[in-house]
Design a protein around this motif. Sequence first.
Motif, PDB file in Angstrom:
ATOM      1  N   ILE A 464      18.373  38.061 -52.088  1.00 52.32           N
ATOM      2  CA  ILE A 464      18.596  39.128 -51.103  1.00 52.32           C
ATOM      3  C   ILE A 464      20.006  39.031 -50.528  1.00 52.32           C
ATOM      4  O   ILE A 464      20.703  40.042 -50.358  1.00 52.32           O
ATOM      5  CB  ILE A 464      17.536  39.041 -49.984  1.00 52.32           C
ATOM      6  N   ASP A 467      22.473  40.257 -53.151  1.00 49.52           N
ATOM      7  CA  ASP A 467      22.427  41.728 -53.260  1.00 49.52           C
ATOM      8  C   ASP A 467      23.025  42.391 -52.018  1.00 49.52           C
ATOM      9  O   ASP A 467      23.657  43.456 -52.120  1.00 49.52           O
ATOM     10  CB  ASP A 467      20.980  42.194 -53.448  1.00 49.52           C
ATOM     11  N   THR A 468      22.840  41.778 -50.861  1.00 48.64           N
ATOM     12  CA  THR A 468      23.435  42.319 -49.636  1.00 48.64           C
ATOM     13  C   THR A 468      24.959  42.240 -49.700  1.00 48.64           C
ATOM     14  O   THR A 468      25.663  43.163 -49.263  1.00 48.64           O
ATOM     15  CB  THR A 468      22.919  41.549 -48.412  1.00 48.64           C
ATOM     16  N   ILE A 480      17.463  46.432 -54.070  1.00 48.25           N
ATOM     17  CA  ILE A 480      17.039  45.030 -53.991  1.00 48.25           C
ATOM     18  C   ILE A 480      15.578  44.970 -54.406  1.00 48.25           C
ATOM     19  O   ILE A 480      14.747  45.734 -53.915  1.00 48.25           O
ATOM     20  CB  ILE A 480      17.216  44.486 -52.562  1.00 48.25           C
ATOM     21  N   ALA A 492      13.805  43.230 -47.486  1.00 50.99           N
ATOM     22  CA  ALA A 492      14.443  43.836 -48.665  1.00 50.99           C
ATOM     23  C   ALA A 492      14.229  45.352 -48.673  1.00 50.99           C
ATOM     24  O   ALA A 492      15.144  46.121 -49.005  1.00 50.99           O
ATOM     25  CB  ALA A 492      13.877  43.207 -49.933  1.00 50.99           C
ATOM     26  N   ASN A 496      17.051  48.252 -48.516  1.00 52.38           N
ATOM     27  CA  ASN A 496      17.131  49.370 -49.468  1.00 52.38           C
ATOM     28  C   ASN A 496      17.244  50.698 -48.722  1.00 52.38           C
ATOM     29  O   ASN A 496      18.011  51.586 -49.118  1.00 52.38           O
ATOM     30  CB  ASN A 496      15.902  49.375 -50.375  1.00 52.38           C
TER      31      ASN A 496
END
Length: 735
Positions: A464, A467-468, A480, A492, A496
């Motif tokens: 996470i 992806d952040t 995510i 998550a 999104n």
Amino acid sequence: MKNKVLLLIWATLVTIVLLASLSFARQGTGLFGKGFSDSDDMKWRLDEFYDVIGPSVLNPINIEEAKKKITVSDSEIEEHQTRYGTLADQLANIHDQYAQRIFDAKEANNDLLRQTLIEERDMKLEDIRKNFEEDGHVEAKIRKEKEKVLENYLKEIKNKSYSLHVAYELKNVDTGETFSYGDISKPAVYKKSFNENSHYFKANSLPGRYSEWTTPYINYYEDAHVSDEEITAMANPVQSFEGVVIVPKAAFEKGGALYAQYKDFNRGKYGMYAFWVLGLLALISLLTGMRFQKEWVTGTPIADWYSDVKIDVKVAAFFMSALILLEFINGESYNLLNFFTQQRLESWVIWLGTFFIAGVLMTALLAFQLVNSVERWKREGVLAKDIKNSFTLQFFRAIREMFLKKSIGVQSFILLIGFFLAGIGFVGMFMYGVFFIIYIFCVLFLGLPALYIFIRRSAYLNRIIIDTEKMASGRLNEDIKIEGRSPLADHAKNLNNLREGVRVSMTEQAKSERLKTELITNVSHDLRTPLTSIITYTDLLKDETITPEDRAKYVDILDKKSQRLKTLIEDLFEVSKMASGNLELHKQRVDLTQLLQQALAEHAEDIAESGLDFRTTLPDDMLVAYVDGQRWWRVLDNLIVNAIKYALPGTRVYLTLRKVGESAEFIVKNITKYELGENVDELFERFKRADTSRHTDGSGLGLAIAQSIVDMHGGTMKIDLDGDLFKVTVTVPVK
């Protein structure tokens, strides 16, 4: 530097005063005016002598008489018989012990060894059988073992010596038997007389209950057990003695048995005297020339640094310093006498080091902390601020915030408890065998599953975070991955949603930038077109050769272009006021049906010239709403004009006014002259026109003005497109 030296000197004097005061309170009465004969060491030696002299010399137990008092109980016989199991178990055990050895002797053709082993085995087997057949056989064995215990115990008592050099002459009051040792007429440092007036000396045949040197022999010897009750029953009656016990003075003189102890005691005593005098001088110095000055500990860089330290750290450091100092003073107040008694170089080095670190430095540190804290907290509001910013309150706030998401808080709490119990279990595993089984069970069925879940959640959290970071760098096209139904999965999902919101926002921002560019272009075009015509025809009017007919024609054109420019500017000004909220409404009860009929009548000539067929559907009764009549007429006017300009010639325009629930609904439907595309929201933008070539008259502000007026009335305005079918729906509350 000078202040630091003065602070250390002051702290040294304070430490000396504290140590001297407490040691004097505890040991002063035991040293002032007292000699070695009054010391605790001497008292201990005398107590030892009186405890030993009775059982070993004056009133010893007769071993043979004591043996006759030995008893063997039925429970002892039964315990001896079954100590190694049942009869069958013991016989099988003995047989197994000798079987291999006898076989090996036979294989080696050693008949003598073989025969000896067989006889030894048979003798043991016979003894075991007798144990179960004859209680008297077992009783004799136990009695013999107890006699060994008793003999060893009484020999230990008789052979016990004492460390004190004494002389005595004591006579049994009942029998007249006299016991003496040494010369009691010599000069003595200790003398004790026993007689009828000053009480007789009571001689026991057993030492005191707490004599450690006898304990192992009283209870156990090999497999026999002799209880305290049995030993007490064997004791002689207490005997009374009269006479004298002395410690000769020669024992304290050089070469005497107690000379070394006597010399050590005096050395320690005079050392304590000197230290107490030093403490008194230190106290006088503190009260006169070495009074504490707060300048010693304030206004320094370390004081500035200390002021920024959290208050709970300050409190912890203060109590830790105080605890170390108190522990040092408390311990050394007892140990000082021993230190002065046994003076060695290494002892001096260690003591001085401890005195400086645990005494002087801790005292200086306490003074530093106390003065700086008081000086800081005297300022208004500082103490409350320090408490608010403390680690403790931050910790409790963090605990409270940890449970904002209850599932995360509970899981974290259980994990912490699990780690704590795991530590206890790991230590207990080495202390008790049963803990090992419990610990392994908990590890396999609780610890490992929890560790697996923890590692999975940690890995998911890392994904996470990665992806952040991608989202933060502008890559908004990837969602995510949502796994399970944990709080991390919810997080998550929220990320999104945030990513989608950012993406939409960026799209809207790009659209806004495009529309702003178009707005500037359109405004420039719409303002420049009539202005150019005005300038052109003004220049033509300057020509004196033009005919009156042309001049009138040019003036008419100038009038139309000026009116168009005026209308455009007024519309733009009105839209600006609506957008800024500066436009006031004057609401009143208005019949919307009549207002629409007036608007249609106003444009009857334009409708007739447009070639459009207007079809209207109006309510039979009045449709009254609380609106600003002038502004609402502008809405109707703009929509009608919009239909006249942009509807396809030769088609029908449908106007419908009706009441729907608590609202009035006005609908305009027509076939568009121009292709509008699919993005209907842009039609509400200022200067947006269906005629992108901008060949038609109009400001492009009609729908934008209408939208603003409707919004100010708390209504709604919606545009629908189905191919070339254009539909506008306006609703407004009727109450």
